[in-house]
Design a protein around this motif. Structure first.
Motif, PDB file in Angstrom:
ATOM      1  N   THR A   1       0.838  -1.196   0.000  1.00 26.32           N
ATOM      2  CA  THR A   1       0.000   0.000   0.000  1.00 26.32           C
ATOM      3  C   THR A   1       0.871   1.244   0.000  1.00 26.32           C
ATOM      4  OG1 THR A   1      -1.716   1.210   1.225  1.00 26.32           O
ATOM      5  CG2 THR A   1      -0.172  -0.078   2.530  1.00 26.32           C
ATOM      6  N   ASP A   2       0.276   2.373  -0.305  1.00 22.68           N
ATOM      7  CA  ASP A   2       1.020   3.633  -0.218  1.00 22.68           C
ATOM      8  C   ASP A   2       0.877   4.277   1.164  1.00 22.68           C
ATOM      9  OD1 ASP A   2      -1.596   4.521  -0.364  1.00 22.68           O
ATOM     10  OD2 ASP A   2      -1.271   5.891  -2.028  1.00 22.68           O
ATOM     11  N   ILE A   3       0.176   3.620   2.070  1.00 21.77           N
ATOM     12  CA  ILE A   3       0.033   4.136   3.438  1.00 21.77           C
ATOM     13  C   ILE A   3       1.267   3.733   4.238  1.00 21.77           C
ATOM     14  CG2 ILE A   3      -1.277   3.954   5.596  1.00 21.77           C
ATOM     15  CD1 ILE A   3      -3.775   3.511   3.875  1.00 21.77           C
ATOM     16  N   VAL A   4       1.898   4.702   4.848  1.00 16.31           N
ATOM     17  CA  VAL A   4       3.091   4.449   5.662  1.00 16.31           C
ATOM     18  C   VAL A   4       2.646   3.940   7.030  1.00 16.31           C
ATOM     19  CG1 VAL A   4       5.146   5.487   6.686  1.00 16.31           C
ATOM     20  CG2 VAL A   4       4.342   6.250   4.441  1.00 16.31           C
ATOM     21  N   SER A   5       3.225   2.818   7.455  1.00 13.79           N
ATOM     22  CA  SER A   5       2.897   2.258   8.770  1.00 13.79           C
ATOM     23  C   SER A   5       3.388   3.197   9.868  1.00 13.79           C
ATOM     24  CB  SER A   5       3.553   0.890   8.938  1.00 13.79           C
ATOM     25  OG  SER A   5       3.054  -0.008   7.993  1.00 13.79           O
TER      26      SER A   5
END
Length: 149
Positions: A10-14
């Protein structure tokens, strides 16, 4: 071949909490927003280059190369399905659905000898199947409403 295949889920940063990373939070946000931002990538160590082979995958969460190195199997977690990326032949470079409608969320992938497989660590709740069957605009509206609760 020396190539390294991997996924970018995903492009969501953890988010980092102390010394650990909260990857589940990123997955949940990715699932609720219904954007397919996962990618399949290849690293060529000779040229020191990374190439995007496929995109528009909904939480690409596992890649395996078959024994003959003719295709890759990719777990698409949020869709509950397995994808196939052809490395050779007339369909080289083509991403296709290998198995659809699995009874759970796939997590990881492996090809050993003549078989490829992916674990299903959790079942798919009926509400998820219902949401995925709706038109995209209604699905997005309902998921947005659920996130606000």
């Amino acid at each position: 071949s020396g190539m390294v295949y991997f996924s970018d889920a995903t492009d969501i940063v953890s988010e980092q909490e102390g010394k650990t990373w909260d990857v589940l939070h990123g997955y949940l946000l990715d699932f609720m927003r219904s954007k397919r931002t996962g990618r399949l990538l290849r690293y060529d160590p000779v040229r020191n280059k990374v190439e995007v082979l496929a995109s528009n995958i909904w939480f690409a969460n596992g890649v395996a190369v078959n024994e003959e190195e003719t295709f890759l199997m990719i777990s698409e977690t949020s869709m509950g399905r397995l994808l196939k990326f052809n490395l050779v032949g007339p369909d080289q470079g083509k991403l296709e659905i290998l198995v659809d409608g699995l009874p759970g969320f796939v997590d990881g992938a492996d090809c050993s000898k003549a078989y490829c497989y992916a674990p299903l660590p959790s079942s798919c709740p009926p509400i998820v199947r219902l949401l995925n069957s709706l038109p995209p605009s209604i699905e997005a509206w309902l998921k947005t409403l659920m996130m606000m609760l």
